[in-house]
Each structure stands twice: as structure tokens, then as C-alpha cells.
Design an enzyme around this catalytic site. Structure first.
Site, PDB file in Angstrom:
ATOM      1  CG  HIS A  58      -9.200   4.922   6.376  1.00 12.27           C
ATOM      2  ND1 HIS A  58      -9.376   3.732   7.030  1.00 12.27           N
ATOM      3  CD2 HIS A  58      -9.634   5.879   7.233  1.00 12.27           C
ATOM      4  CE1 HIS A  58      -9.911   3.948   8.221  1.00 12.27           C
ATOM      5  NE2 HIS A  58     -10.062   5.254   8.376  1.00 12.27           N
ATOM      6  CB  SER A 101      14.445   2.772 -16.076  1.00 13.92           C
ATOM      7  OG  SER A 101      14.209   1.713 -16.987  1.00 13.92           O
ATOM      8  CE  LYS A 105       9.890   4.686 -13.594  1.00  9.17           C
ATOM      9  NZ  LYS A 105       9.890   3.227 -13.430  1.00  9.17           N
ATOM     10  CD  GLU A 138      11.547   2.265  -5.320  1.00 10.01           C
ATOM     11  OE1 GLU A 138      10.684   1.515  -5.778  1.00 10.01           O
ATOM     12  OE2 GLU A 138      12.473   2.746  -6.001  1.00 10.01           O
TER      13      GLU A 138
END
Ligand code: ARG
Length: 467
Positions: free
Chosen positions: A164, A285, A291, A298
């Protein structure tokens, strides 16, 4: 008659029965060469084998077949060295037929005897699927090897395992890494099952009723690398289940990649800090200089959307089509090729990301808190003949008190332990140690250090055997 001569300029495999040329909008919608061009090596192979089969059926002489086969070799060379389709090539079969006439002259007109593009395209597609699934399987195996190698380096690293998405129990980091290995192993099995499903040869089915020339289909199948021949010509030209099977296997694979990716993305966040992605597999970025983004992962996370979409597109295309071949089926290749392209781009990038990232063992270890050993504490009582239910209740009361005091379990005093259960002696506190928790789990498939070593050896066999 004038219009017929306009039609005669383009190389077409049909048209004799029409008085007028096809409308440009029909031509445009009907054309599939931009999608199916990549079938060409398989189409040439099956045509060469078909020429030999036609000798056996006494349609071609040896000399004619050889002429055709040499011509097909020259066509292959022309395409390999950059010969592109022309506007009037309806599909790859038309293009190859045109080039063969170019190379071999009128004998080329004998090749398309007793066959149809219906059995031809099904055969070429199956050859492509078998070929491509082998290539994908190799890439999956490469990723598995990478996971295995990384797992071997993590044998003595301990991290929290989550259920969970909540801290559950401590595990060996190698155990976590190998959990992804086994999922990929099932993908490889599924990819090979889909390959078997593609290995049935439709050639010889003609348009729908079977070829009127007695070619030896069994020999033909063997030459082309099929394991068997289709038993029903109507089914053979109308069957795209092998593509559904391939897309299902690819969707399953993409799903596993997405789960591996999500673990890593999460573990790479500043909040976790379990892993750090290599520069070569990070992007920046345009606005925020700090970043370091795991873009490949992704994209892996999103890949089931694209590949599962292809599976769904194929199934919806098939739904309700009448038996036999239908032009609807032309759309099968768009879905199939898109999924193959997506996975082929993705797998090396995921492998590279996993191969080059750095694990921060200290951060992993630090995330293991003593409360994660609450189950071990209950097991301690069970070993002293307490029922698990009673033990669970006792440890539950300890957890509640720790929470109230805002401390971890190991900070509670001996008297608190004893008041939770009289059988809690000072030795109980030793259960609140991650190493001890792991050592209790030497069951096969568990996270005990010896069990994980055994598992690692099992995994090594899986990637060695299939070489
Ligand atoms: N390009 C077609 C396809 O991919 C080839 C088969 C054409 N057959 C036909 N009867 N028009 O499905």
C-alpha cells in the site's frame, strides 16, 4: 479504353475488370505502402520459397523459378540500397511485383499463380512477428541480465519493502531488484508463446478456398521456418489472433516496465534518495537549473497507454468482421508496428537507466525503522507458544504507545514491553533489528540472505539457459 491505358501506366495487381481508374481519394485511403513497406524482406523470402513450391506443382520450370529467385534477390539488393516506393505502389506486394517485372521481365508474371495477397500478407506478417518477437526477447533478456547484475551487487543492502506504498518489512535490496527480474521472465515466456502462435503458415490458402495448384505446403512451411500449416483456408486468411497475442505479450511487458520505472522514479526522488540516476540517463529542465529528470523511465511508465492502445485498436478492428479476409485487416500492421517500435526504443533506455544508476545503501538502510519489525516481535511471542492473534494484540498496544510518545518501537522501555505481554523478556528487543528479521526468512522465495543467494543462482540459470 483511354482510361484503361491511364491505369496501365501504374503497376497494379488487379484492374482488368474495371472501365475507369480508381478515384484519387480511393487510392489515397487504400494505399498501405507507407505502413507495410517494412514487410519487404519477408515478402521476398516467401516469394522465393513459393517459386520453388510452384516447381513442385509443375507450374514453373526449374529455369523459370531460378530466374524469378535471382530477380527477387536483385529486388532485395535494390531496396536495401535505398530504392523507395513510388506513388502508385499500392502496397509492398505490389512494389515488389513491379520491381520483379523490372528485373526479370515477363517470367515475373508467373509467380503470382495459385496465391493471393490474402495468404501472402498473412504469411509475411507472421514471418515478421516471429522475427521481431525474437529481437524483443533478446532485449528483455538484456534487461534481465542488468537486473541480475545489479541484484548481485545489492546482496548485503537492506531496504524497506512497501505494501500500500507504506513501509512494511525490511528486505534485501537484491530481493527487490530480483522481483522485477521474475516479472520480465514471464514476459519472455509470453513473447515466445506469441511466437508459437505466429508460427502457423497460411500460404497455400489462396484468396479463401485454398490454392488450386498442389504445392507441398509442409515442405514450404519448413523452408520458411513455420512449425506447422494452417488447417483451414478460410480461417487462415481471416486470422489475426497471432497479432493480438503479440500485442498482449507486449502490453504485459510494457506494464512490467512501467512498474519497474515507477519504483525507480519514486526511489530517485529527494524524499527517498535510494537511487541517483546517471547523467547519461537524466534530462534537465529548461527553467529549473537543479532538475535531474528520469525521462526514459517516465516514458516507460506511460508505455502501456500506447502499447495497450495498440492492442485495443487491433481487437476493435477485428470485432464483427465476417469470416475470410477483409480490408479492415490492413490496419493490423499499424498497431503491430507501432507497438514493436515503442518497445524497441524503450528497452535499451530502461536497461541503460538501470545499469548506470547509483544505489545509496545508507539511505535505504536509514529508511528501515524498528517499527517495521513489529511482525518479528509478534513472531517472537508465537515461538513462545502465544497464539498469533494474542501476539498481534500485544504488539499492537506497543505500536500505539510508541505512536503516542512519538518514538520508534525500540525506544520503549523494558517495563512497557513487559506490561504489553509477560513473555516479553529483554531478548525480545533483538527482534527489532533488520538483519535478524531477514535471517528469519530463509524460506525458499523469502528474503533471508541464503534464500536470496539461491534465488540469484536460479535467476542466473534463466538468462544463461536461453542463450
Ligand atoms: N495491403 C493489404 C493488407 O495489408 C494486402 C492484402 C490485400 N488483399 C486484398 N484482397 N486487397 O491487408
Amino acid at each position: 479504353m483511354k482510361k484503361r491505358s491511364a491505369r496501365a501506366k501504374s503497376h497494379q495487381l488487379w484492374g482488368g475488370r474495371f472501365a475507369a481508374a480508381p478515384h484519387p481519394s480511393l487510392e489515397a485511403v487504400n494505399r498501405s505502402i507507407d505502413v507495410d513497406f517494412r514487410l519487404w524482406p519477408h515478402d521476398i523470402n516467401l516469394s522465393k520459397a513459393w517459386a520453388t513450391a510452384l516447381v513442385g506443382a509443375r507450374v514453373l520450370s526449374r529455369v523459370e523459378a531460378t530466374k524469378i529467385q535471382r530477380g527477387l534477390d536483385r529486388v532485395a539488393r535494390r531496396i536495401r540500397s535505398g530504392n523507395k516506393p513510388i506513388r502508385t505502389d499500392e502496397d509492398v506486394h505490389t512494389m515488389i511485383d513491379r520491381l520483379l517485372h523490372d528485373e526479370s521481365g515477363s517470367v515475373a508474371s508467373r509467380l503470382h499463380t495459385g496465391r493471393s495477397r490474402n495468404d501472402q500478407v498473412a504469411t509475411a506478417s507472421r514471418l515478421l512477428v516471429m522475427h521481431e518477437l525474437d529481437a524483443v526477447t533478446q532485449l528483455v533478456e538484456e534487461l534481465q541480465r542488468t537486473c541480475h547484475k545489479r541484484a548481485a551487487g545489492l546482496l548485503d543492502a537492506i531496504m524497506p519493502a512497501y505494501t500500500h506504498m507504506q513501509r512494511a518489512q525490511p528486505v534485501s535490496a537484491a530481493h527487490w531488484m530480483l522481483s522485477h527480474f521474475w516479472a520480465l521472465d514471464r514476459d519472455r515466456v509470453r513473447l515466445q508463446a506469441a511466437r508459437v502462435s505466429a508460427g502457423v503458415m497460411p500460404l497455400g490458402s489462396g484468396a479463401i478456398a485454398g490454392s488450386a495448384f498442389r504445392v507441398n505446403r509442409t515442405r514450404l512451411a519448413k523452408t520458411l521456418g513455420f512449425h506447422s500449416i494452417s488447417p483451414n483456408s478460410i480461417d487462415a486468411v481471416g486470422d489475426r489472433d497471432f497479432i493480438a497475442d503479440a500485442l498482449y505479450a507486449l502490453t504485459g511487458l510494457a506494464t512490467h516496465l512501467s512498474r519497474l520505472a515507477e519504483d525507480l522514479i519514486l526511489f530517485g526522488s529527494s524524499e527517498f534518495g535510494f537511487v541517483r540516476f546517471a547523467d547519461a540517463f537524466s534530462t534537465g529542465s529548461s527553467m529549473m537549473p537543479q532538475k535531474r529528470n528520469p525521462d526514459a523511465l517516465e516514458l516507460a511508465r506511460s508505455s502501456p497507454a500506447r502499447i495497450g492502445g495498440d492492442l485495443f485498436a487491433l481487437l476493435m478492428m477485428l470485432k464483427g468482421t465476417p469470416s475470410g479476409y477483409n480490408k479492415d485487416f490492413q490496419e493490423d500492421k499499424r498497431a503491430l508496428f507501432d507497438a514493436l517500435d515503442a518497445i524497441t526504443l524503450l528497452l535499451p533506455a530502461v536497461s541503460g537507466s538501470v545499469r548506470t544508476l547509483r544505489f545509496d545503501r545508507a539511505r535505504m538502510r536509514a529508511a528501515v525503522s524498528s517499527s517495521m519489525m513489529a511482525t518479528d516481535l509478534a513472531d517472537y511471542l508465537v515461538r513462545r507458544r502465544v497464539t498469533f492473534r494474542e501476539a498481534h494484540g500485544a504488539v499492537g498496544s506497543l505500536v500505539r504507545q510508541a505512536e503516542l510518545a512519538q518514538v520508534e518501537l525500540d525506544m520503549l522501555g523494558a517495563s512497557v514491553f513487559r506490561s504489553a505481554h509477560p513473555l516479553f523478556a529483554s531478548a525480545a528487543r533483538r527482534e527489532l533489528n533488520a538483519e535478524s528479521s531477514l535471517s528469519h526468512r530463509e524460506i525458499p522465495g523469502g528474503t533471508g540472505p541464503r534464500a536470496v543467494r539461491t534465488q540469484l543462482a536460479q535467476a542466473a540459470k534463466r538468462v544463461r539457459k536461453s542463450r
